[in-house]
Enzyme design. Structure first.
Site, PDB file in Angstrom:
ATOM      1  N   GLY A 199       0.770  -1.240   0.000  1.00 19.54           N
ATOM      2  CA  GLY A 199       0.000   0.000   0.000  1.00 19.54           C
ATOM      3  C   GLY A 199       0.798   1.286   0.000  1.00 19.54           C
ATOM      4  O   GLY A 199       0.253   2.336   0.337  1.00 19.54           O
ATOM      5  N   ASN A 207       1.894   3.011  -2.614  1.00 14.78           N
ATOM      6  CA  ASN A 207       1.278   3.907  -3.599  1.00 14.78           C
ATOM      7  C   ASN A 207      -0.076   4.397  -3.123  1.00 14.78           C
ATOM      8  O   ASN A 207      -0.406   5.570  -3.267  1.00 14.78           O
ATOM      9  CB  ASN A 207       1.133   3.204  -4.953  1.00 14.78           C
ATOM     10  CG  ASN A 207       2.337   3.404  -5.845  1.00 14.78           C
ATOM     11  OD1 ASN A 207       2.772   4.523  -6.063  1.00 14.78           O
ATOM     12  ND2 ASN A 207       2.886   2.315  -6.341  1.00 14.78           N
ATOM     13  N   LEU A 217      -3.485  -6.997  -8.160  1.00 10.26           N
ATOM     14  CA  LEU A 217      -3.015  -8.155  -8.908  1.00 10.26           C
ATOM     15  C   LEU A 217      -4.093  -9.000  -9.585  1.00 10.26           C
ATOM     16  O   LEU A 217      -3.767  -9.986 -10.236  1.00 10.26           O
ATOM     17  CB  LEU A 217      -2.161  -9.041  -7.992  1.00 10.26           C
ATOM     18  CG  LEU A 217      -0.923  -8.359  -7.406  1.00 10.26           C
ATOM     19  CD1 LEU A 217      -0.135  -9.329  -6.546  1.00 10.26           C
ATOM     20  CD2 LEU A 217      -0.034  -7.775  -8.500  1.00 10.26           C
ATOM     21  N   ILE A 274      -9.105  -7.342 -14.197  1.00  7.14           N
ATOM     22  CA  ILE A 274     -10.335  -6.570 -14.029  1.00  7.14           C
ATOM     23  C   ILE A 274     -11.423  -7.186 -14.909  1.00  7.14           C
ATOM     24  O   ILE A 274     -11.207  -7.399 -16.105  1.00  7.14           O
ATOM     25  CB  ILE A 274     -10.098  -5.092 -14.410  1.00  7.14           C
ATOM     26  CG1 ILE A 274      -8.960  -4.493 -13.576  1.00  7.14           C
ATOM     27  CG2 ILE A 274     -11.380  -4.282 -14.255  1.00  7.14           C
ATOM     28  CD1 ILE A 274      -9.179  -4.507 -12.077  1.00  7.14           C
ATOM     29  N   ASN A 310      -3.923   2.062 -14.409  1.00 11.62           N
ATOM     30  CA  ASN A 310      -3.059   1.130 -13.695  1.00 11.62           C
ATOM     31  C   ASN A 310      -1.626   1.638 -13.750  1.00 11.62           C
ATOM     32  O   ASN A 310      -1.235   2.322 -14.694  1.00 11.62           O
ATOM     33  CB  ASN A 310      -3.138  -0.262 -14.354  1.00 11.62           C
ATOM     34  CG  ASN A 310      -2.321  -1.298 -13.625  1.00 11.62           C
ATOM     35  OD1 ASN A 310      -2.262  -1.331 -12.396  1.00 11.62           O
ATOM     36  ND2 ASN A 310      -1.667  -2.165 -14.371  1.00 11.62           N
ATOM     37  N   HIS A 352       2.372   0.231 -13.715  1.00  9.87           N
ATOM     38  CA  HIS A 352       3.157  -0.983 -13.936  1.00  9.87           C
ATOM     39  C   HIS A 352       4.636  -0.655 -13.717  1.00  9.87           C
ATOM     40  O   HIS A 352       5.109   0.373 -14.202  1.00  9.87           O
ATOM     41  CB  HIS A 352       2.944  -1.516 -15.355  1.00  9.87           C
ATOM     42  CG  HIS A 352       3.600  -2.842 -15.580  1.00  9.87           C
ATOM     43  ND1 HIS A 352       3.080  -4.016 -15.086  1.00  9.87           N
ATOM     44  CD2 HIS A 352       4.760  -3.162 -16.204  1.00  9.87           C
ATOM     45  CE1 HIS A 352       3.884  -5.015 -15.418  1.00  9.87           C
ATOM     46  NE2 HIS A 352       4.909  -4.521 -16.085  1.00  9.87           N
ATOM     47  N   ASP A 399      -2.043  -5.481 -18.885  1.00  7.20           N
ATOM     48  CA  ASP A 399      -1.002  -4.472 -19.141  1.00  7.20           C
ATOM     49  C   ASP A 399      -0.993  -3.991 -20.580  1.00  7.20           C
ATOM     50  O   ASP A 399       0.010  -3.447 -21.064  1.00  7.20           O
ATOM     51  CB  ASP A 399       0.399  -5.004 -18.768  1.00  7.20           C
ATOM     52  CG  ASP A 399       0.524  -5.318 -17.287  1.00  7.20           C
ATOM     53  OD1 ASP A 399      -0.099  -4.618 -16.470  1.00  7.20           O
ATOM     54  OD2 ASP A 399       1.245  -6.270 -16.947  1.00  7.20           O
ATOM     55  N   GLU A 416       7.622   5.981  -8.888  1.00  6.35           N
ATOM     56  CA  GLU A 416       6.202   5.822  -8.550  1.00  6.35           C
ATOM     57  C   GLU A 416       5.771   6.855  -7.511  1.00  6.35           C
ATOM     58  O   GLU A 416       4.727   7.495  -7.658  1.00  6.35           O
ATOM     59  CB  GLU A 416       5.936   4.416  -8.003  1.00  6.35           C
ATOM     60  CG  GLU A 416       6.063   3.317  -9.019  1.00  6.35           C
ATOM     61  CD  GLU A 416       5.730   1.943  -8.449  1.00  6.35           C
ATOM     62  OE1 GLU A 416       5.268   1.853  -7.297  1.00  6.35           O
ATOM     63  OE2 GLU A 416       5.929   0.951  -9.173  1.00  6.35           O
TER      64      GLU A 416
END
Length: 192
Positions: free
Chosen positions: A15, A17, A88, A91, A105, A107, A148, A177
């Site tokens: 968590g 991010n 992970l 969707i 998303n 990556h 992706d 990130e």
């Protein structure tokens, strides 16, 4: 008066991010992080989001893939936009249709390299090391029904050296990130 965008963050791990995004938008009058959805209990993301006062719901895979469970949850919290932050699960199509171009998303590589099934977390950094890459980075992309494979929104790069371990590569990518993901989210929301 400008409408506030209600954001949901989907998580599967520690968590960092998720926490960073919540803190970034904490005092925003344009974006409200309304909900965090975790696909398993006992993960760091749940503690972090709850400590920051964001409603957190655990939805195991079977519930997550059930439109009669997931869509009402999105409606209950008036979700306008979804951010996958280390999430992970694939969707489901019903959610991609409902949130078309309203779900992104992150990556931990420069897509299209090192993406797709099985390419997440440490697996990505190990593959980058094994390939002898001279740079890595992060990609933010629209969510599509190809793992992706959605259209790329933004990429940020960092150099890596032959001496870097997969952990070193992960650490360098993670800095990107933390710095850029909330900024990209904000820009995407402004452009909607």
């Amino acid at each position: 008066m400008t409408k506030t965008t209600n954001l949901a963050i989907f998580v599967s791990g520690s968590g960092t991010n998720c926490e960073n995004i919540i803190k970034y938008f904490k005092n925003s009058d344009k974006v409200n992080v309304s909900l965090v959805v975790a696909n398993k209990s006992g993960i760091g993301a749940i503690d972090k989001s709850e400590k920051l006062g964001v409603k957190t719901v655990v939805m195991p895979k079977a519930e997550f893939n059930d439109s009669k469970k997931l869509l009402p949850l999105m409606e209950e919290y008036h979700i306008d936009f979804i951010v996958l932050a280390g999430f992970l699960l694939m969707i489901p199509d019903f959610l991609i249709e409902k949130f078309n171009r309203r779900m992104i998303n992150i990556h931990p590589a420069l897509l299209p390299k090192y993406g797709g099934k099985g390419m997440y977390g440490h697996h990505v950094h190990e593959a980058i090391k094994a390939a002898g890459e001279k740079e890595t980075g992060m990609t933010v992309h629209w969510v599509s029904n190809v793992c992706d494979g959605g259209e790329i929104i933004a990429q940020y790069k960092t150099a890596i050296s032959p001496d870097d371990t997969p952990d070193d590569i992960a650490a360098k990518e993670h800095i990107l990130e933390m710095k850029y993901f909330p900024i990209v989210i904000e820009k995407v929301l402004e452009d909607l």
